[in-house]
Design a protein around this motif. Structure first.
Motif, PDB file in Angstrom:
ATOM      1  N   LEU A   1      28.957  12.254  12.353  1.00  0.00           N
ATOM      2  CA  LEU A   1      28.672  11.042  11.576  1.00  0.00           C
ATOM      3  C   LEU A   1      27.917  11.419  10.299  1.00  0.00           C
ATOM      4  CD1 LEU A   1      28.594   7.892  11.578  1.00  0.00           C
ATOM      5  CD2 LEU A   1      26.431   8.058  12.833  1.00  0.00           C
ATOM      6  N   ASN A   2      28.276  10.780   9.209  1.00  0.00           N
ATOM      7  CA  ASN A   2      27.548  10.941   7.949  1.00  0.00           C
ATOM      8  C   ASN A   2      27.196   9.571   7.395  1.00  0.00           C
ATOM      9  OD1 ASN A   2      27.764  13.946   7.249  1.00  0.00           O
ATOM     10  ND2 ASN A   2      29.878  13.411   7.763  1.00  0.00           N
ATOM     11  N   HIS A   3      26.210   9.552   6.517  1.00  0.00           N
ATOM     12  CA  HIS A   3      25.855   8.259   5.929  1.00  0.00           C
ATOM     13  C   HIS A   3      27.036   7.660   5.176  1.00  0.00           C
ATOM     14  CE1 HIS A   3      22.088   5.942   5.858  1.00  0.00           C
ATOM     15  NE2 HIS A   3      22.821   5.210   5.031  1.00  0.00           N
TER      16      HIS A   3
ATOM     17  N   ALA B   1      12.923  14.139   5.377  1.00  0.00           N
ATOM     18  CA  ALA B   1      13.228  15.315   6.204  1.00  0.00           C
ATOM     19  C   ALA B   1      14.201  15.077   7.355  1.00  0.00           C
ATOM     20  CB  ALA B   1      11.930  15.879   6.769  1.00  0.00           C
ATOM     21  N   GLY B   2      14.295  13.846   7.842  1.00  0.00           N
ATOM     22  CA  GLY B   2      15.064  13.649   9.070  1.00  0.00           C
ATOM     23  C   GLY B   2      16.571  13.601   8.911  1.00  0.00           C
ATOM     24  N   GLY B   3      17.059  13.408   7.707  1.00  0.00           N
ATOM     25  CA  GLY B   3      18.489  13.152   7.516  1.00  0.00           C
ATOM     26  C   GLY B   3      19.365  14.351   7.817  1.00  0.00           C
TER      27      GLY B   3
ATOM     28  N   THR C   1       9.155  16.123   3.022  1.00  0.00           N
ATOM     29  CA  THR C   1       8.431  14.860   3.205  1.00  0.00           C
ATOM     30  C   THR C   1       9.186  14.004   4.206  1.00  0.00           C
ATOM     31  OG1 THR C   1       9.635  13.538   1.567  1.00  0.00           O
ATOM     32  CG2 THR C   1       7.745  14.831   0.760  1.00  0.00           C
ATOM     33  N   SER C   2       8.439  13.173   4.903  1.00  0.00           N
ATOM     34  CA  SER C   2       9.061  12.158   5.758  1.00  0.00           C
ATOM     35  C   SER C   2       8.113  10.982   5.881  1.00  0.00           C
ATOM     36  CB  SER C   2       9.367  12.721   7.149  1.00  0.00           C
ATOM     37  OG  SER C   2       9.850  11.673   7.973  1.00  0.00           O
ATOM     38  N   ARG C   3       8.701   9.798   6.103  1.00  0.00           N
ATOM     39  CA  ARG C   3       7.887   8.599   6.325  1.00  0.00           C
ATOM     40  C   ARG C   3       7.251   8.636   7.708  1.00  0.00           C
ATOM     41  NH1 ARG C   3      12.797   4.687   5.519  1.00  0.00           N
ATOM     42  NH2 ARG C   3      13.630   6.384   6.799  1.00  0.00           N
TER      43      ARG C   3
ATOM     44  N   THR D   1      17.943  13.178  -1.589  1.00  0.00           N
ATOM     45  CA  THR D   1      19.015  12.392  -0.981  1.00  0.00           C
ATOM     46  C   THR D   1      18.574  10.938  -0.819  1.00  0.00           C
ATOM     47  OG1 THR D   1      18.253  12.795   1.284  1.00  0.00           O
ATOM     48  CG2 THR D   1      19.859  14.342   0.403  1.00  0.00           C
ATOM     49  N   VAL D   2      17.288  10.673  -1.054  1.00  0.00           N
ATOM     50  CA  VAL D   2      16.737   9.340  -0.741  1.00  0.00           C
ATOM     51  C   VAL D   2      16.925   8.372  -1.908  1.00  0.00           C
ATOM     52  CG1 VAL D   2      14.670   8.067  -0.049  1.00  0.00           C
ATOM     53  CG2 VAL D   2      15.076  10.365   0.865  1.00  0.00           C
ATOM     54  N   GLY D   3      16.704   8.834  -3.154  1.00  0.00           N
ATOM     55  CA  GLY D   3      16.937   7.974  -4.316  1.00  0.00           C
ATOM     56  C   GLY D   3      15.706   7.191  -4.728  1.00  0.00           C
TER      57      GLY D   3
ATOM     58  N   THR E   1      27.906  17.228  -5.323  1.00  0.00           N
ATOM     59  CA  THR E   1      28.746  16.499  -4.383  1.00  0.00           C
ATOM     60  C   THR E   1      29.558  17.463  -3.527  1.00  0.00           C
ATOM     61  OG1 THR E   1      28.939  14.365  -5.495  1.00  0.00           O
ATOM     62  CG2 THR E   1      30.842  15.084  -4.288  1.00  0.00           C
ATOM     63  N   MET E   2      29.420  17.310  -2.219  1.00  0.00           N
ATOM     64  CA  MET E   2      30.181  18.097  -1.245  1.00  0.00           C
ATOM     65  C   MET E   2      30.165  19.580  -1.631  1.00  0.00           C
ATOM     66  SD  MET E   2      31.214  15.901   1.065  1.00  0.00           S
ATOM     67  CE  MET E   2      32.540  16.674   1.973  1.00  0.00           C
ATOM     68  N   GLY E   3      31.299  20.263  -1.527  1.00  0.00           N
ATOM     69  CA  GLY E   3      31.426  21.663  -1.898  1.00  0.00           C
ATOM     70  C   GLY E   3      32.901  22.004  -1.881  1.00  0.00           C
TER      71      GLY E   3
HETATM   72  N1  LIG Z   1      27.273  13.576  -2.675  1.00  0.00           N
HETATM   73  C1  LIG Z   1      27.660  14.046  -1.508  1.00  0.00           C
HETATM   74  O1  LIG Z   1      28.612  14.822  -1.402  1.00  0.00           O
HETATM   75  C2  LIG Z   1      26.919  13.652  -0.279  1.00  0.00           C
HETATM   76  C3  LIG Z   1      27.099  14.357   0.911  1.00  0.00           C
HETATM   77  C4  LIG Z   1      26.335  14.014   2.015  1.00  0.00           C
HETATM   78  C5  LIG Z   1      25.436  12.952   1.911  1.00  0.00           C
HETATM   79  N2  LIG Z   1      25.323  12.260   0.764  1.00  0.00           N
HETATM   80  C6  LIG Z   1      24.385  11.132   0.656  1.00  0.00           C
HETATM   81  O2  LIG Z   1      23.077  11.618   0.927  1.00  0.00           O
HETATM   82  C7  LIG Z   1      22.321  10.623   1.627  1.00  0.00           C
HETATM   83  C8  LIG Z   1      21.826  11.226   2.938  1.00  0.00           C
HETATM   84  O3  LIG Z   1      22.940  11.445   3.777  1.00  0.00           O
HETATM   85  P1  LIG Z   1      22.749  11.810   5.314  1.00  0.00           P
HETATM   86  O4  LIG Z   1      24.096  11.829   5.933  1.00  0.00           O
HETATM   87  O5  LIG Z   1      21.838  12.983   5.389  1.00  0.00           O
HETATM   88  O6  LIG Z   1      21.990  10.473   5.790  1.00  0.00           O
HETATM   89  P2  LIG Z   1      20.970  10.230   6.967  1.00  0.00           P
HETATM   90  O7  LIG Z   1      21.183  11.283   8.002  1.00  0.00           O
HETATM   91  O8  LIG Z   1      21.100   8.807   7.326  1.00  0.00           O
HETATM   92  O9  LIG Z   1      19.538  10.485   6.242  1.00  0.00           O
HETATM   93  C9  LIG Z   1      18.740   9.482   5.769  1.00  0.00           C
HETATM   94  C10 LIG Z   1      17.291   9.994   5.599  1.00  0.00           C
HETATM   95  O10 LIG Z   1      16.772   9.466   4.395  1.00  0.00           O
HETATM   96  C11 LIG Z   1      15.384   9.335   4.518  1.00  0.00           C
HETATM   97  N3  LIG Z   1      14.822   8.132   3.872  1.00  0.00           N
HETATM   98  C12 LIG Z   1      13.676   8.123   3.196  1.00  0.00           C
HETATM   99  N4  LIG Z   1      13.441   6.922   2.692  1.00  0.00           N
HETATM  100  C13 LIG Z   1      14.464   6.136   3.083  1.00  0.00           C
HETATM  101  C14 LIG Z   1      14.751   4.778   2.908  1.00  0.00           C
HETATM  102  N5  LIG Z   1      13.967   3.972   2.185  1.00  0.00           N
HETATM  103  N6  LIG Z   1      15.868   4.293   3.478  1.00  0.00           N
HETATM  104  C15 LIG Z   1      16.675   5.080   4.196  1.00  0.00           C
HETATM  105  N7  LIG Z   1      16.449   6.407   4.395  1.00  0.00           N
HETATM  106  C16 LIG Z   1      15.342   6.912   3.841  1.00  0.00           C
HETATM  107  C17 LIG Z   1      15.074   9.283   5.966  1.00  0.00           C
HETATM  108  O11 LIG Z   1      14.157  10.322   6.166  1.00  0.00           O
HETATM  109  P3  LIG Z   1      12.716  10.069   6.838  1.00  0.00           P
HETATM  110  O12 LIG Z   1      12.920   9.022   7.889  1.00  0.00           O
HETATM  111  O13 LIG Z   1      12.390  11.420   7.338  1.00  0.00           O
HETATM  112  O14 LIG Z   1      11.783   9.619   5.746  1.00  0.00           O
HETATM  113  C18 LIG Z   1      16.389   9.488   6.686  1.00  0.00           C
HETATM  114  O15 LIG Z   1      16.262  10.410   7.743  1.00  0.00           O
HETATM  115  C19 LIG Z   1      23.259   9.429   1.833  1.00  0.00           C
HETATM  116  O16 LIG Z   1      23.008   8.461   0.837  1.00  0.00           O
HETATM  117  C20 LIG Z   1      24.637  10.042   1.674  1.00  0.00           C
HETATM  118  O17 LIG Z   1      25.601   9.109   1.242  1.00  0.00           O
HETATM  119  C21 LIG Z   1      26.044  12.595  -0.333  1.00  0.00           C
END
Ligand SMILES: NC(=O)c1ccc[n+]([C@@H]2O[C@H](COP(=O)([O-])OP(=O)(O)OC[C@H]3O[C@@H](n4cnc5c(N)ncnc54)[C@H](OP(=O)(O)O)[C@@H]3O)[C@@H](O)[C@H]2O)c1
Length: 319
Positions: A42-44, A162-164, A184-186, A219-221, A267-269
């Motif tokens: 699963l990915n976001h 950190a958790g993502g 960092t993590s919340r 990755t958080v924005g 983005t990706m690789g």
């Molecule tokens: N461009 C690309 O190719 C590419 C590839 C993969 C992913 N992404 C993007 O990168 C992001 C992360 O992807 P993922 O699959 O690693 O997601 P994920 O596993 O859901 O990771 C989300 C992490 O973001 C952190 N976070 C901090 N503040 C947050 C907030 N306000 N709301 C939600 N999350 C928050 C959380 O960390 P803490 O709880 O530890 O604070 C959470 O563990 C996504 O937006 C995804 O679309 C882009």
């Protein structure tokens, strides 16, 4: 065949559009083949799809999933590169590129059609579950660290959130390559886990750091952007691949030009980078961090954990 699809969009309640059930078998066009999926992850991106981001309604229902490890039509164990492109070289720079589950059905199914050129041999030493984590989260982290950051081992890198899936990949890969990793993590529990995973130090979101870092992995924005800019040393670099909390933070342009910061998107690789990542895992013994492994039929449990921010590492679905 059994598949997990996005049937509807809902920006507030993404899980309401998730459907599980029978779906037509894939019909691979010329140059494509069918992979029997053994594991997927699963990915976001899958949550974004259910929210209606990056896909139009006329493509529904769409089988979700960007990652797959399985067996090809000739019986070879394979990992699937999820970026579909006709381009030789870096497929991610092709304006017409698409990720599995955007235009073509994805990998949350018993079988998936993919271009033959997207197959990479899976080493026997890497399990299907581990291999299924590599094509999106780990490949993205690999490119951010070893390509886009421009840094040498020994440099200090801050990983936000950190958790993502991508963040835990950044910690593991960065540590293995000899970077000093701060995270960092919340959540305090996630900060402790980040240190166990290999981060040198972990801080609450937004905390003052002991010194400025060479690069930040974002990755958080919106929620972490201001902190990320403040964390960089003069000439430092922000590498950003995602914006889970929002895409429009104040840019703080004065800080960017005055401190001569770089902001680099990633983005990706490429397929070639995925092949090197697979070999990196084989050579170093590094394996992805998996939060939980579920049968694909229990996919809603994994989606709910991701939407609720409960994960530390990847969710793998097996078939
Ligand atoms: N461009 C690309 O190719 C590419 C590839 C993969 C992913 N992404 C993007 O990168 C992001 C992360 O992807 P993922 O699959 O690693 O997601 P994920 O596993 O859901 O990771 C989300 C992490 O973001 C952190 N976070 C901090 N503040 C947050 C907030 N306000 N709301 C939600 N999350 C928050 C959380 O960390 P803490 O709880 O530890 O604070 C959470 O563990 C996504 O937006 C995804 O679309 C882009």
């Amino acid at each position: 065949m059994f598949a997990v699809t996005a049937a509807r969009f809902s920006s507030d309640d993404p899980l309401s559009g998730l459907e599980l059930g029978e779906h037509a078998e894939p019909a691979p066009p010329e140059g494509w083949t069918t992979v029997t999926v053994k594991a997927t992850s699963l990915n976001h991106h899958d949550v974004w799809t259910l929210r209606g981001v990056g896909i139009s309604a006329d493509r529904l229902p769409m089988i979700l999933g960007c990652d797959a490890a399985g067996v090809d039509a000739d019986g070879n164990e394979v990992v699937v590169h999820g970026v579909v492109s006709d381009r030789d070289g870096d497929e991610t720079l092709d304006p017409a590129r698409t990720l599995l589950s955007e235009r073509y059905d994805g990998t949350f199914a018993e079988r998936v059609a993919v271009p033959r050129r997207n197959l990479i041999g899976k080493p026997a030493a890497v399990s299907f579950a581990d291999a299924a984590c590599l094509p999106t989260a780990y490949l993205t982290a690999y490119r951010m660290l070893f390509d886009k950051s421009g840094l040498q081992p020994g440099s200090t890198i801050l990983v936000q959130g950190a958790g993502g899936g991508v963040a835990t990949a950044l910690i593991l890969l960065g540590r293995a390559a000899g970077f000093r990793i701060w995270a960092t993590s919340r959540s305090e529990a996630k900060r402790e886990r980040a240190i166990k995973l290999g981060a040198d130090q972990a801080f609450p979101a937004g905390a003052r750091l002991p010194e400025r870092v060479d690069a930040v992995m974002e990755t958080v924005g919106e929620d972490t952007w201001a902190h990320s800019l403040k964390a960089l040393r003069p000439g430092g670099r922000m590498v950003i691949c995602g914006a889970t909390s929002g895409t429009m933070p104040p840019a703080d342009l004065a800080r960017i030009f005055f401190l001569q910061l770089s902001v680099v998107g990633s983005t990706m690789g490429s397929r070639a980078q995925l092949a090197r990542l697979v070999r990196f895992c084989e050579q170093t013994g590094l394996r992805p961090l998996i939060d939980r492994t579920l049968p694909l039929r229990d996919a809603p449990e994994g989606f709910a954990a991701m939407v609720n921010g409960e994960l530390f590492g990847k969710v793998v679905f097996t078939l």
